[in-house]
Design a protein around this motif. Structure first.
Motif, PDB file in Angstrom:
ATOM      1  N   SER A  95      19.533  29.977  50.148  1.00  0.00           N
ATOM      2  CA  SER A  95      19.177  29.273  51.377  1.00  0.00           C
ATOM      3  C   SER A  95      19.651  27.827  51.339  1.00  0.00           C
ATOM      4  CB  SER A  95      17.657  29.326  51.581  1.00  0.00           C
ATOM      5  OG  SER A  95      17.270  28.597  52.720  1.00  0.00           O
ATOM      6  N   ALA A  96      19.483  27.166  50.197  1.00  0.00           N
ATOM      7  CA  ALA A  96      19.924  25.777  50.057  1.00  0.00           C
ATOM      8  C   ALA A  96      21.438  25.671  50.185  1.00  0.00           C
ATOM      9  CB  ALA A  96      19.460  25.219  48.715  1.00  0.00           C
ATOM     10  N   LEU A  97      22.166  26.613  49.585  1.00  0.00           N
ATOM     11  CA  LEU A  97      23.622  26.624  49.672  1.00  0.00           C
ATOM     12  C   LEU A  97      24.091  26.692  51.120  1.00  0.00           C
ATOM     13  CD1 LEU A  97      26.532  27.002  48.520  1.00  0.00           C
ATOM     14  CD2 LEU A  97      25.995  29.454  48.348  1.00  0.00           C
ATOM     15  N   PHE A  98      23.499  27.581  51.890  1.00  0.00           N
ATOM     16  CA  PHE A  98      23.914  27.738  53.284  1.00  0.00           C
ATOM     17  C   PHE A  98      23.490  26.539  54.127  1.00  0.00           C
ATOM     18  CE2 PHE A  98      25.185  31.850  52.057  1.00  0.00           C
ATOM     19  CZ  PHE A  98      25.906  32.418  53.083  1.00  0.00           C
ATOM     20  N   ASP A  99      22.291  26.033  53.885  1.00  0.00           N
ATOM     21  CA  ASP A  99      21.825  24.865  54.632  1.00  0.00           C
ATOM     22  C   ASP A  99      22.752  23.676  54.382  1.00  0.00           C
ATOM     23  OD1 ASP A  99      20.251  23.142  56.148  1.00  0.00           O
ATOM     24  OD2 ASP A  99      18.851  22.747  54.504  1.00  0.00           O
ATOM     25  N   PHE A 100      23.091  23.451  53.118  1.00  0.00           N
ATOM     26  CA  PHE A 100      23.960  22.340  52.744  1.00  0.00           C
ATOM     27  C   PHE A 100      25.342  22.486  53.385  1.00  0.00           C
ATOM     28  CE2 PHE A 100      27.116  20.495  49.846  1.00  0.00           C
ATOM     29  CZ  PHE A 100      26.642  19.204  49.719  1.00  0.00           C
ATOM     30  N   THR A 101      25.924  23.682  53.286  1.00  0.00           N
ATOM     31  CA  THR A 101      27.271  23.911  53.812  1.00  0.00           C
ATOM     32  C   THR A 101      27.308  23.715  55.321  1.00  0.00           C
ATOM     33  OG1 THR A 101      27.638  25.492  52.010  1.00  0.00           O
ATOM     34  CG2 THR A 101      29.197  25.542  53.835  1.00  0.00           C
ATOM     35  N   TRP A 113      15.106  24.341  43.990  1.00  0.00           N
ATOM     36  CA  TRP A 113      15.434  25.759  43.780  1.00  0.00           C
ATOM     37  C   TRP A 113      15.706  26.088  42.312  1.00  0.00           C
ATOM     38  CZ3 TRP A 113      18.362  22.286  46.592  1.00  0.00           C
ATOM     39  CH2 TRP A 113      19.550  21.858  46.000  1.00  0.00           C
ATOM     40  N   LEU A 114      15.687  25.071  41.445  1.00  0.00           N
ATOM     41  CA  LEU A 114      15.895  25.310  40.015  1.00  0.00           C
ATOM     42  C   LEU A 114      14.598  25.263  39.218  1.00  0.00           C
ATOM     43  CD1 LEU A 114      19.150  23.232  39.282  1.00  0.00           C
ATOM     44  CD2 LEU A 114      18.933  25.698  39.624  1.00  0.00           C
ATOM     45  N   ALA A 115      13.481  25.021  39.884  1.00  0.00           N
ATOM     46  CA  ALA A 115      12.201  24.925  39.175  1.00  0.00           C
ATOM     47  C   ALA A 115      11.766  26.299  38.687  1.00  0.00           C
ATOM     48  CB  ALA A 115      11.139  24.342  40.097  1.00  0.00           C
ATOM     49  N   GLY A 116      11.393  26.405  37.418  1.00  0.00           N
ATOM     50  CA  GLY A 116      10.891  27.665  36.879  1.00  0.00           C
ATOM     51  C   GLY A 116      12.010  28.641  36.558  1.00  0.00           C
ATOM     52  N   ALA A 117      11.615  29.888  36.358  1.00  0.00           N
ATOM     53  CA  ALA A 117      12.568  30.940  36.010  1.00  0.00           C
ATOM     54  C   ALA A 117      13.422  31.309  37.219  1.00  0.00           C
ATOM     55  CB  ALA A 117      11.816  32.169  35.508  1.00  0.00           C
ATOM     56  N   ASN A 118      14.624  31.786  36.943  1.00  0.00           N
ATOM     57  CA  ASN A 118      15.517  32.202  38.025  1.00  0.00           C
ATOM     58  C   ASN A 118      15.174  33.627  38.442  1.00  0.00           C
ATOM     59  OD1 ASN A 118      17.677  32.058  39.866  1.00  0.00           O
ATOM     60  ND2 ASN A 118      19.051  33.034  38.395  1.00  0.00           N
ATOM     61  N   MET A 131      13.299  33.688  51.937  1.00  0.00           N
ATOM     62  CA  MET A 131      12.726  32.358  51.688  1.00  0.00           C
ATOM     63  C   MET A 131      13.707  31.290  52.141  1.00  0.00           C
ATOM     64  SD  MET A 131      11.571  30.647  48.058  1.00  0.00           S
ATOM     65  CE  MET A 131      11.007  28.954  47.981  1.00  0.00           C
ATOM     66  N   THR A 132      13.239  30.239  52.716  1.00  0.00           N
ATOM     67  CA  THR A 132      14.080  29.124  53.141  1.00  0.00           C
ATOM     68  C   THR A 132      13.665  27.859  52.405  1.00  0.00           C
ATOM     69  OG1 THR A 132      12.619  28.618  54.985  1.00  0.00           O
ATOM     70  CG2 THR A 132      14.460  30.116  55.417  1.00  0.00           C
ATOM     71  N   THR A 133      14.521  26.872  52.442  1.00  0.00           N
ATOM     72  CA  THR A 133      14.206  25.588  51.826  1.00  0.00           C
ATOM     73  C   THR A 133      14.555  24.471  52.801  1.00  0.00           C
ATOM     74  OG1 THR A 133      14.684  24.078  50.000  1.00  0.00           O
ATOM     75  CG2 THR A 133      16.483  25.497  50.719  1.00  0.00           C
ATOM     76  N   ASN A 134      13.764  23.432  52.815  1.00  0.00           N
ATOM     77  CA  ASN A 134      14.018  22.269  53.664  1.00  0.00           C
ATOM     78  C   ASN A 134      14.437  21.067  52.823  1.00  0.00           C
ATOM     79  OD1 ASN A 134      13.298  23.557  56.138  1.00  0.00           O
ATOM     80  ND2 ASN A 134      11.140  23.374  55.545  1.00  0.00           N
ATOM     81  N   ALA A 135      15.101  21.356  51.694  1.00  0.00           N
ATOM     82  CA  ALA A 135      15.444  20.292  50.759  1.00  0.00           C
ATOM     83  C   ALA A 135      16.314  19.217  51.390  1.00  0.00           C
ATOM     84  CB  ALA A 135      16.156  20.886  49.543  1.00  0.00           C
ATOM     85  N   PHE A 136      17.155  19.606  52.361  1.00  0.00           N
ATOM     86  CA  PHE A 136      18.095  18.660  52.944  1.00  0.00           C
ATOM     87  C   PHE A 136      17.681  18.206  54.341  1.00  0.00           C
ATOM     88  CE2 PHE A 136      20.696  21.560  50.227  1.00  0.00           C
ATOM     89  CZ  PHE A 136      20.960  20.650  49.206  1.00  0.00           C
TER      90      PHE A 136
END
Length: 435
Positions: A85-91, A70-75, A1-6
């Motif tokens: 994915s967010a960690l790597f995208d941000f870094t 990425w913090l919405a709902g249960a982990n 899964m990927t995220t486009n948060a940034f």
């Protein structure tokens, strides 16, 4: 899964000292040569997974304030994948080379030990994929042996041997994953290796357990062929009243007692240093003097608060003093500057995460340039050498092999009357401020 948060933020690049944009580096130019080495290799910046991507903005008086996708709902597995994915995208967008993690930071929640191991293994597989896709590297990995209620009385120092064994399982898997992922270091932080009261504590037993546990970690490092550095992170108290890894000097004494002083180094955190009543630069200099300087958690505390506020560093003057000691120690080898810091609870926008890291990176990079200029100027180090020069002259060499009685007799025979000499602290401080 990927995220486009940034997607609308970054990438952050060097824009020069006259740049006006908020998300542009003025001082951090990763390819700039400083004292014969690229700035990126001097500083070896890393983004941490825990404060930036796991902490929801909660405190003891209130629930989390951060609305992170990425913090919405249960982990669960899906949320954990989004967080990685967010960690790597941000870094990547920060244009720094490293990241680091605790096991629980990057995996789905688990109940029993079998679920824990399976979920962590799946997360490690995904990290390997992400590293291959992005080129990011692992500065260090570690196991979280302090958050779960099972660790309320410690991990290695716990009175229950079953907790000791569970902790060993976590560390074995985290160390092996760190090795597999090419990690440069493995860190152990004894957040609950200490006590709340001596009324229920057998300190001698707990120290021996801690020494045995660390010895087992070192043995396993060699067994699996991990060439990275094992690091201990000192802290005096909080969450416990007293922690056994109080400061660098205490850690060195512990390592000597258990025969580990050539195997283990320290990861020094600025806020932990001040909580122990020291300066950041003192702890770095102490580690260098003992030969155990390893890596750095770059942050700061608030002088009006008596706890670990984990704020991003923002003082070039304070960081320059620390950077001088880093350079005098020979610089970082396997270690780096990891930002073990969190945005304030009211800084709820994703952009705030960028501003915090960019500002901290700028402070450290600017401090490196100032410290390098001071070293190249030479006057500060020349004064220090001259202050101790007597130990290199004929008299200083003559007294080195003498016993106490012979030394005393020599002083009397020669009617020694050494005059006081100024330490010139004010001149040295003025000299430092000129840079």
């Amino acid at each position: 899964m990927t995220t486009n948060a940034f997607a609308d933020l970054g990438p952050v690049r060097h824009a020069g000292p006259d740049a006006t944009e908020d998300l542009g580096y003025r001082w951090y130019d990763k390819d700039r040569i400083v004292l014969g080495k690229r700035m990126e290799e001097h500083l070896r910046f890393a983004v941490c997974a825990w404060h930036g991507f796991c902490w929801p903005g909660s405190d003891v008086f209130g629930a989390g304030t951060f609305d992170r996708p990425w913090l919405a709902g249960a982990n669960d597995a899906t949320a954990a994948a989004a967080k990685r994915s967010a960690l790597f995208d941000f870094t990547q967008r920060l244009d720094v080379p490293f990241y680091c993690f605790h096991d629980v930071d990057i995996m789905a929640d688990a109940d029993g030990i079998a679920d824990f191991r399976r979920n962590f293994a799946e997360a490690a597989d995904d990290l390997e994929r992400l590293q291959g896709e992005t080129g990011l590297r692992l500065l260090w990995g570690t196991a979280n042996l302090f958050s779960h209620p099972r660790y309320m009385a410690g991990a290695a120092t716990n009175p229950d041997p079953q907790v000791f064994a569970w902790a060993a399982s976590q560390v074995r898997d985290a160390l092996e994953a760190t090795h597999r992922l090419g990690g440069a270091n493995y860190v152990l932080w004894g957040g609950r290796e200490g006590y709340e009261t001596l009324l229920n504590t057998d300190m001698a037993r707990e120290l021996d357990q801690l020494g045995r546990f660390l010895s087992l970690v070192v043995e396993h490092k060699h067994r699996i062929g991990f060439s990275g550095t094992i690091l201990i992170e000192p802290k005096p108290m909080e969450p416990t009243k007293h922690q056994y890894d109080r400061d660098v000097a205490t850690v060195f004494a512990f390592l000597q007692r258990y025969g580990l002083d050539t195997e283990v180094k320290v990861n020094i955190e600025a806020n932990h240093a001040t909580l122990a009543g020291h300066s950041f630069e003192h702890e770095i200099a102490t580690a260098a003097a003992f030969g155990i300087f390893g890596s750095i958690d770059a942050n700061r505390g608030d002088p009006q608060n008596g706890w670990d506020t984990d704020q991003f560093p923002n003082s070039v003057e304070e960081m320059t003093l620390a950077m001088l000691e880093v350079l005098r120690a020979g610089g970082l080898t396997t270690g780096g500057f990891n930002f073990d810091a969190k945005v304030r609870r009211q800084s709820i926008d994703l952009a705030d995460l960028f501003h915090a890291h960019v500002g901290a990176i700028e402070v450290v990079a600017h401090a490196l340039l100032r410290a390098a200029a001071i070293i190249e100027d030479g006057r500060l180090d020349a004064f220090k050498r001259e202050r101790y020069a007597g130990w290199g002259d004929a008299f200083g060499q003559e007294i080195v092999p003498l016993d106490l009685a012979a030394l005393a007799d020599l002083a009397a025979a020669r009617s020694l009357a050494p005059p006081p000499r100024s330490g010139r602290q004010e001149w040295l401080e003025n000299l430092l401020n000129r840079f």
